[in-house]
Motif scaffolding. Structure first.
Motif, PDB file in Angstrom:
ATOM      1  N   HIS A 565       0.813  -1.213   0.000  1.00 29.47           N
ATOM      2  CA  HIS A 565       0.000   0.000   0.000  1.00 29.47           C
ATOM      3  C   HIS A 565       0.853   1.272   0.000  1.00 29.47           C
ATOM      4  O   HIS A 565       0.336   2.354  -0.312  1.00 29.47           O
ATOM      5  N   VAL A 569       3.236   5.701  -2.317  1.00 30.18           N
ATOM      6  CA  VAL A 569       2.817   6.805  -1.456  1.00 30.18           C
ATOM      7  C   VAL A 569       3.978   7.785  -1.299  1.00 30.18           C
ATOM      8  O   VAL A 569       4.930   7.544  -0.555  1.00 30.18           O
ATOM      9  N   GLU A 572       3.055  11.303   1.768  1.00 33.77           N
ATOM     10  CA  GLU A 572       3.208  11.153   3.209  1.00 33.77           C
ATOM     11  C   GLU A 572       4.661  10.769   3.458  1.00 33.77           C
ATOM     12  O   GLU A 572       5.313  10.200   2.585  1.00 33.77           O
ATOM     13  N   ASP A 592      -7.070  11.813   1.926  1.00 37.46           N
ATOM     14  CA  ASP A 592      -6.963  10.423   2.346  1.00 37.46           C
ATOM     15  C   ASP A 592      -5.557  10.185   2.874  1.00 37.46           C
ATOM     16  O   ASP A 592      -4.563  10.587   2.243  1.00 37.46           O
ATOM     17  N   TYR A 594      -3.087   7.090   4.382  1.00 41.86           N
ATOM     18  CA  TYR A 594      -2.858   5.682   4.705  1.00 41.86           C
ATOM     19  C   TYR A 594      -1.904   5.608   5.887  1.00 41.86           C
ATOM     20  O   TYR A 594      -0.826   6.199   5.864  1.00 41.86           O
ATOM     21  N   LYS A 613      -4.782   0.814   7.322  1.00 45.12           N
ATOM     22  CA  LYS A 613      -6.002   1.295   6.683  1.00 45.12           C
ATOM     23  C   LYS A 613      -5.821   2.733   6.199  1.00 45.12           C
ATOM     24  O   LYS A 613      -4.917   3.438   6.631  1.00 45.12           O
ATOM     25  N   SER A 614      -6.739   3.145   5.325  1.00 44.28           N
ATOM     26  CA  SER A 614      -6.791   4.531   4.861  1.00 44.28           C
ATOM     27  C   SER A 614      -7.957   5.250   5.520  1.00 44.28           C
ATOM     28  O   SER A 614      -9.002   4.644   5.787  1.00 44.28           O
ATOM     29  N   TYR A 615      -7.776   6.541   5.771  1.00 42.20           N
ATOM     30  CA  TYR A 615      -8.793   7.349   6.428  1.00 42.20           C
ATOM     31  C   TYR A 615      -8.928   8.685   5.711  1.00 42.20           C
ATOM     32  O   TYR A 615      -7.942   9.224   5.181  1.00 42.20           O
ATOM     33  N   ARG A 616     -10.134   9.218   5.699  1.00 45.51           N
ATOM     34  CA  ARG A 616     -10.360  10.585   5.229  1.00 45.51           C
ATOM     35  C   ARG A 616     -10.223  11.506   6.429  1.00 45.51           C
ATOM     36  O   ARG A 616     -10.938  11.376   7.413  1.00 45.51           O
TER      37      ARG A 616
END
Length: 714
Positions: A565, A569, A572, A592, A594, A613-616
């Protein structure tokens, strides 16, 4: 005369001879050098300033490679040198220096060549490094200053035997994009093409993991840079045509408003000539330079000077450098032969006598990259065919010019036992020991964030400077990124007033401030104060970089190389061991994020998140886009406007979670290299009940840290 039909046979015999002469050495623990033929005289490794940190290399885990060194093939042909290195099908490749427009480098053709305006994904860069790192746990440096091409997998050699049924497609292409889309597959080895050389050195840095391989590269370079304490504050570059009285007005404003600015940068007009440079003070703008510097230092400011290396005929060092320069000009000025010790010494001695000795604490080294290779009209720099007294040509000089420029200036301060942090527009291989933050005239915010992740692979520091913006919102978002980078820098070289008072250039210079300028100022002040709070944490992280080669700012994939994942990226990145930054770019208020394995806390709300996990997530303009890893003791200082040799940091230690790892701080005078002679303290922070306690180990007498309180965040 050699007959044409004998030439292939002679080349075959030559390759056979050199293959027998190939030498493999373990030159440092876990660092292997492969040599074939007679390597070039002018290479990054031969210009390396610092010796490898052998004792630190020995402390790393035992090296491990996913292939045999004998699997690396080197061949010479009439074109030059061809290298083939093994790749596996699921390998993820990164590196090549300060890259814009690409992060994961798989299947790309990378040409890490110095260029003043990087764009796209070809590899042109302010800081090109002929080097890549793999998530399989190794890194490779091709030790050359020649313009080199890397084919990062996907090129299949022809096979003998019956024709394959799968080597063509019967599908008619109906768009240009489909027609010319890359047919490269994930298979295929790394191919390296170095024209015009018949000898090479390759350095291979073993893992066993990705982060350890990068540590080895940094330690082999000489260890990471250790900036002075003051350099971890905020730098502000004033308008290019400011006189001393204009600078005083600006610095008085900062102190009156308690804005924590530590460094003032002067732009070209401080000199009598700037394109090319005289390096002599302009008496109409700064009639009393020593007095001016002393006045600013009495207010807690350091002073940084803009320059480039090309020497005007009006410069006091012109005649001395005339025989120690290239045979072509750049910006109509002499190009010093920095590959020659004599050329470096002339340039450095003048800087020490006339500038450093009166209190200049650092320099902005501009224009040390090449003019823009994308356009035939870009001709300000010296041509590749240039020749220098040392014997280096223009091509190789371009590739190492920024490195040698840093070396020339850095050694002034090192000789005086003073640390500095430079701004520089070009760097390259094995540059980790140089305290210099890269910058660019490009201004794409998303790329600026991506470059923080990219530089961590290659021993480089990056400054995503803030200039004007299209809105205050954009300015605040850029400021959030800047405070979470190696150097927090506002570059107002064409702005009369600070950009948070008016982001529009024309209105700013007419003195038309925003109606909500005071509110904007408060938002920026909060962000800048957080940067000052973070200094103890950053200082320890830089000490670990210097001592262990552990990158301060780095992509998530370096810490989590098996997590697919994070393979792509780039928006970040990790800061030190425990912080994950996730800046927002563009006009959105959410993004978003991760979060890798483990538990994480939103720094602003203390909300706890499960990793993997990914979060908004929403960040306000005065929030810090930051997550803290569970198990962290985070020491944050009470905000101060600047640091000096008497600074004491009053800490609030926030403890995240129940099972907590010990944390560390580094304590010394903050300005000298005395820490290399053990005149320093290493402080261990431990949790004892509901309090964090300090345990000092070392010989430094002054205490810089005091814990005022502990906050437990379950």
């Amino acid at each position: 005369m050699i007959k044409k039909h004998l030439l292939p046979l002679m080349l075959l015999l030559l390759n056979t001879y050199f293959a027998q002469a190939q030498i493999v050495q373990e030159v440092c623990p876990g660092v292997f050098k492969i040599t074939l033929g007679k390597p070039d005289t002018f290479t990054p490794e031969r210009f390396r300033e610092e010796l490898p940190q052998v004792s630190a290399l020995r402390q790393l885990p035992a090296g491990k490679l996913p292939f045999n060194l004998t699997d690396i093939k080197i061949n010479f042909n009439p074109r030059g040198t061809i290298i083939e290195l093994p790749l596996s099908g699921d390998e993820q490749l990164y590196g090549f220096g300060l890259q814009m427009g690409s992060f994961r480098q798989n299947r790309l053709r990378k040409v890490p060549v110095v260029n003043d305006y990087p764009s796209n994904d070809l590899g042109y860069s302010h800081a090109p490094v002929p080097y890549y790192v793999s998530n399989k746990g190794y890194a490779v440096l091709v030790n050359t200053a020649k313009y080199t091409t890397f084919y990062c997998g996907g090129n299949q050699p022809k096979q003998g035997g019956p024709a394959s049924k799968n080597n063509s497609s019967d599908t008619t292409k109906l768009t240009v994009q489909d027609l010319y889309n890359s047919t490269a597959t994930s298979a295929g080895n790394m191919l390296v093409d170095i024209p015009g050389v018949n000898g090479i050195e390759i350095f291979v840095f073993a893992g066993p993991d990705m982060l350890t391989a990068v540590q080895r590269y940094n330690l082999f370079s000489g260890g990471g840079a250790m900036p002075p304490l003051w350099a971890l504050g905020i730098k502000y570059r004033v308008k290019a045509d400011f006189k001393d009285t204009d600078v005083y007005k600006t610095t008085d404003y900062f102190r009156k408003k308690q804005l924590p600015i530590s460094v003032i940068g002067l732009e070209p007009r401080w000199q009598t000539a700037a394109y090319p440079c005289s390096f002599a003070w302009n008496p109409d703008f700064f009639p009393y330079p020593a007095k001016f510097i002393a006045q600013l230092k009495s207010q807690g400011y350091q002073v940084n000077l803009w320059e480039h290396a090309f020497v005007s005929s009006s410069s006091p060092i012109y005649q001395a450098l005339l025989p120690q320069s290239g045979n072509y000009l750049a910006f109509n000025g002499l190009v010093p032969d920095f590959a020659s010790a004599k050329g470096r010494d002339i340039f450095a001695q003048y800087h020490q006598d006339k500038l450093v000795d009166i209190g200049i604490s650092g320099f902005k080294l501009d224009e040390c990259d090449n003019s823009d290779l994308r356009f035939g009209s870009a001709r300000w720099s010296f041509p590749e065919l240039s020749q220098f007294p040392s014997g280096i040509d223009g091509e190789r000089m371009h590739q190492v010019f920024g490195l040698l420029y840093q070396k020339t200036i850095y050694n002034i301060y090192k000789k005086l036992n003073q640390r500095t942090l430079l701004d520089v527009r070009s760097s390259g291989a094995l540059a980790a020991p140089y305290p210099a933050a890269l910058y660019s005239d490009t201004y794409d915010h998303a790329q600026y964030v991506e470059q923080i992740s990219n530089t961590g692979f290659s021993g480089l520091l990056w400054s995503p400077e803030v200039r004007e913006s299209s809105s205050f919102k954009e300015l605040a978002r850029r400021s959030q990124t800047a405070i979470l980078s190696a150097q927090t820098l506002y570059n107002s070289w064409y702005l009369q007033n600070p950009p948070w008072l008016q982001f529009d250039r024309d209105k700013n210079n007419k003195g038309i401030l925003l109606p909500d300028a005071e509110q904007n100022e408060a938002t920026i002040k909060k962000l800048l104060n957080f940067r000052m709070q973070l200094i103890p944490y950053l200082y320890e992280a830089f000490h670990k970089y210097q001592q262990d080669g552990y990158p301060v700012f780095r992509a998530l994939v370096m810490d989590y190389p098996s997590d697919e994942h994070v393979f792509e990226v780039a928006n970040e990145y990790m800061i030190g061991k425990s912080l994950l930054a996730a800046p927002i770019v563009g006009g959105a208020d959410t993004r978003d994020v991760y979060l890798p394995s483990g538990n994480w806390y939103n720094f602003n709300t203390n909300e706890k998140y499960t990793g993997g996990k990914s979060y908004r997530v929403n960040f306000k303009l005065d929030d810090i886009p930051l997550f803290v890893k569970e198990g962290t003791i985070l020491p944050l200082a009470a905000p101060i406007q600047f640091t000096d040799n008497k600074t004491v940091f009053h800490l609030t230690c926030s403890v995240y979670g129940k099972k907590v790892d010990n944390a560390y701080l580094f304590e010394d005078d903050g300005i000298s290299f005395n820490y290399l002679n053990a005149k320093c303290n290493n402080i261990e922070l431990t949790i004892d009940g509901a309090k964090v306690k300090m345990k000092r180990k070392g010989t430094y007498v002054q205490k810089r840290y005091v814990i005022d309180r502990t906050t437990i965040i379950p």
